[in-house]
Design a protein around this motif. Structure first.
Motif, short mmCIF file in Angstrom:
data_model
loop_
_atom_site.label_atom_id
_atom_site.label_comp_id
_atom_site.label_asym_id
_atom_site.label_seq_id
_atom_site.Cartn_x
_atom_site.Cartn_y
_atom_site.Cartn_z
N LEU A 70 3.86 -24.98 13.94
CA LEU A 70 3.80 -26.43 13.76
C LEU A 70 3.47 -27.13 15.06
CD1 LEU A 70 6.07 -28.71 11.70
CD2 LEU A 70 5.95 -29.14 14.15
N VAL A 71 2.57 -28.10 14.98
CA VAL A 71 2.18 -28.89 16.14
C VAL A 71 2.38 -30.37 15.79
CG1 VAL A 71 0.28 -29.57 17.65
CG2 VAL A 71 0.48 -27.20 16.87
N VAL A 72 3.08 -31.11 16.66
CA VAL A 72 3.29 -32.55 16.44
C VAL A 72 2.06 -33.27 16.97
CG1 VAL A 72 4.72 -34.54 16.93
CG2 VAL A 72 5.78 -32.29 16.65
N VAL A 73 1.28 -33.84 16.06
CA VAL A 73 0.03 -34.50 16.43
C VAL A 73 0.26 -35.93 16.90
CG1 VAL A 73 -2.24 -35.23 15.57
CG2 VAL A 73 -1.24 -33.08 14.78
N ASP A 74 1.13 -36.66 16.21
CA ASP A 74 1.37 -38.06 16.55
C ASP A 74 2.70 -38.51 15.95
OD1 ASP A 74 0.96 -40.59 17.58
OD2 ASP A 74 -0.32 -41.26 15.93
N ILE A 75 3.32 -39.51 16.55
CA ILE A 75 4.55 -40.10 16.03
C ILE A 75 4.37 -41.61 16.01
CG2 ILE A 75 7.03 -40.41 16.37
CD1 ILE A 75 7.09 -37.76 17.84
N ASP B 163 5.84 -45.52 14.01
CA ASP B 163 7.05 -46.10 13.42
C ASP B 163 7.20 -45.70 11.96
OD1 ASP B 163 7.78 -47.34 15.73
OD2 ASP B 163 6.73 -49.21 15.28
N ARG B 164 6.10 -45.31 11.33
CA ARG B 164 6.12 -44.96 9.91
C ARG B 164 6.35 -43.48 9.66
NH1 ARG B 164 3.14 -48.40 6.23
NH2 ARG B 164 2.45 -46.50 5.19
N ALA B 165 5.79 -42.63 10.50
CA ALA B 165 5.83 -41.19 10.18
C ALA B 165 5.50 -40.35 11.40
CB ALA B 165 4.84 -40.88 9.06
N ALA B 166 5.82 -39.07 11.29
CA ALA B 166 5.41 -38.06 12.27
C ALA B 166 4.28 -37.25 11.64
CB ALA B 166 6.57 -37.17 12.65
N VAL B 167 3.17 -37.14 12.35
CA VAL B 167 2.02 -36.39 11.85
C VAL B 167 2.06 -35.01 12.49
CG1 VAL B 167 -0.48 -36.33 11.64
CG2 VAL B 167 0.72 -38.52 11.65
N VAL B 168 2.11 -33.97 11.65
CA VAL B 168 2.18 -32.61 12.16
C VAL B 168 1.07 -31.77 11.55
CG1 VAL B 168 4.68 -32.77 12.45
CG2 VAL B 168 3.76 -31.83 10.34
N SER B 169 0.77 -30.67 12.20
CA SER B 169 -0.19 -29.71 11.65
C SER B 169 0.35 -28.31 11.86
CB SER B 169 -1.57 -29.86 12.32
OG SER B 169 -1.50 -29.46 13.68
N GLY B 170 -0.14 -27.38 11.09
CA GLY B 170 0.30 -26.00 11.19
C GLY B 170 -0.61 -25.12 10.35
N LEU B 171 -0.14 -23.97 9.97
CA LEU B 171 -0.95 -23.06 9.16
C LEU B 171 -0.63 -23.25 7.69
CD1 LEU B 171 -2.87 -20.61 8.90
CD2 LEU B 171 -0.84 -19.15 9.06
N THR B 172 -1.66 -23.47 6.90
CA THR B 172 -1.53 -23.55 5.45
C THR B 172 -2.15 -22.29 4.84
OG1 THR B 172 -1.67 -25.95 5.48
CG2 THR B 172 -2.07 -24.87 3.37
N VAL B 173 -1.40 -21.62 3.99
CA VAL B 173 -1.89 -20.40 3.36
C VAL B 173 -2.23 -20.69 1.90
CG1 VAL B 173 -1.37 -18.01 2.73
CG2 VAL B 173 -0.48 -18.96 4.88
N ILE B 174 -3.46 -20.40 1.49
CA ILE B 174 -3.91 -20.58 0.12
C ILE B 174 -4.24 -19.21 -0.47
CG2 ILE B 174 -5.62 -21.64 -1.40
CD1 ILE B 174 -3.93 -23.73 -0.12
N LEU B 175 -3.52 -18.83 -1.52
CA LEU B 175 -3.81 -17.58 -2.22
C LEU B 175 -4.79 -17.88 -3.34
CD1 LEU B 175 -0.17 -16.15 -2.47
CD2 LEU B 175 -1.86 -15.80 -0.66
N GLU B 176 -5.98 -17.27 -3.29
CA GLU B 176 -7.06 -17.60 -4.22
C GLU B 176 -7.33 -16.44 -5.17
OE1 GLU B 176 -9.82 -20.60 -1.63
OE2 GLU B 176 -10.19 -18.46 -1.43
#
Length: 291
Positions: A190-195, A197-210
């Motif tokens: 997880l990486v904190v992209v921005d914070i 007053d409304r929310a914290a924006v984070v990114s990380g790894l999303t796994v999609i099983l297809e």
């Protein structure tokens, strides 16, 4: 009971069409009347008015009945229908009139319908858009889900509740977010992209099983459906389309997405692929690729 705040939520739709809502709404209404009439009581009651669907439960009579019921509860929360692909397929397979022309990523309450709801509840000071807001208000506590500051949610809240939430609101630091997230396996990388007053924006790894819809359908037949939507003809295609759209939107937003083809690959190999990617993400800088 001294240290537990008990809330009874009574799900009420008021939908009269038994093909859509087989369980009669008057049962929930009578149950709420009974439990709300008890005095004194240490629990709180909430009218959980959902889902609001155009053409099903949005007449003036429906809104008036809901308002009369709300006067018995400690708080009321209203939400729309989460019109996902699976629900749309259920409507079509059951030959029911579709309330919307396309599916959505969140619960829908059309603007015109919301205005009518707010007008019908004009004399109420206990109507909320979020469940946690209604529950918190009923107990005289600030919102435990931290919705404070989201104008499109808070603009109907009582002023006293807004003040209570404002006093308790704290904007977390990036370090605090990572500290809390460390306990979750899903938060690896997880990486904190921005914070804001409304929310914290984070990114990380999303796994999609297809997998292809035909493969999913074969596996459903062998395993058996887990819910009523999987019994609907064409549900496998709808599910595959939904995940494909989700993958595209995540990638467009800049999130790292790992797509794992599960058509012919055994589960053990899929798990190994995910493990290897996570180990790479979690490896200290300069550690190199795991063997």
């Amino acid at each position: 009971m001294r240290h537990i705040k008990v809330t009874l939520l009574f799900t009420y739709s008021g939908i009269d069409n038994k093909d859509i809502e087989p369980y009669p709404s008057h049962v929930a209404a009578e149950s709420m009347r009974l439990m709300s009439a008890t005095t004194p009581r240490r629990y709180r009651t909430v009218l959980y008015w959902r889902p609001l669907v155009p053409g099903l439960n949005d007449t003036s009579e429906h809104l008036q009945r809901a308002y009369e019921l709300s006067r018995l509860a400690d708080a009321t929360v209203f939400t729309g229908l989460f019109y996902r692909d699976q629900i749309a397929e259920y409507y079509r397979a059951s030959k029911l009139p579709e309330p919307y022309g396309e599916t959505a990523r969140r619960k829908i309450v059309p603007e015109t319908l919301e205005k009518r709801v707010l007008s019908a509840f004009g004399g109420s000071d206990s109507l909320f858009r979020k469940t946690s807001c209604a529950v918190s208000y009923a107990h005289g506590e600030p919102d435990y889900n931290g919705h404070y500051g989201i104008r499109e949610l808070c603009d109907i809240c009582p002023l006293g509740q807004l003040d209570r939430c404002k006093e308790a609101h704290r904007v977390p630091s990036a370090g605090r977010i990572r500290e809390v997230a460390d306990a979750l396996p899903e938060a690896a990388g997880l990486v904190v992209v921005d914070i804001t007053d409304r929310a914290a924006v984070v990114s990380g790894l999303t796994v999609i099983l297809e997998a292809d819809p035909e493969v999913i359908a074969d596996r459903l037949r062998a395993r058996g459906p887990h819910n009523r939507f999987q019994r609907t003809p064409g549900s496998s295609r709808a599910e595959a389309r939904f995940y494909r759209q989700a993958t595209e939107r995540l990638a467009e937003a800049g999130f790292e997405v790992l797509r794992v083809d599960c058509n012919r690959r055994p589960p053990e190999q899929s798990a190994e692929i995910i493990r290897d990617r996570l180990e790479t993400l979690l490896a200290p800088p300069g550690a190199g690729t795991p063997p």
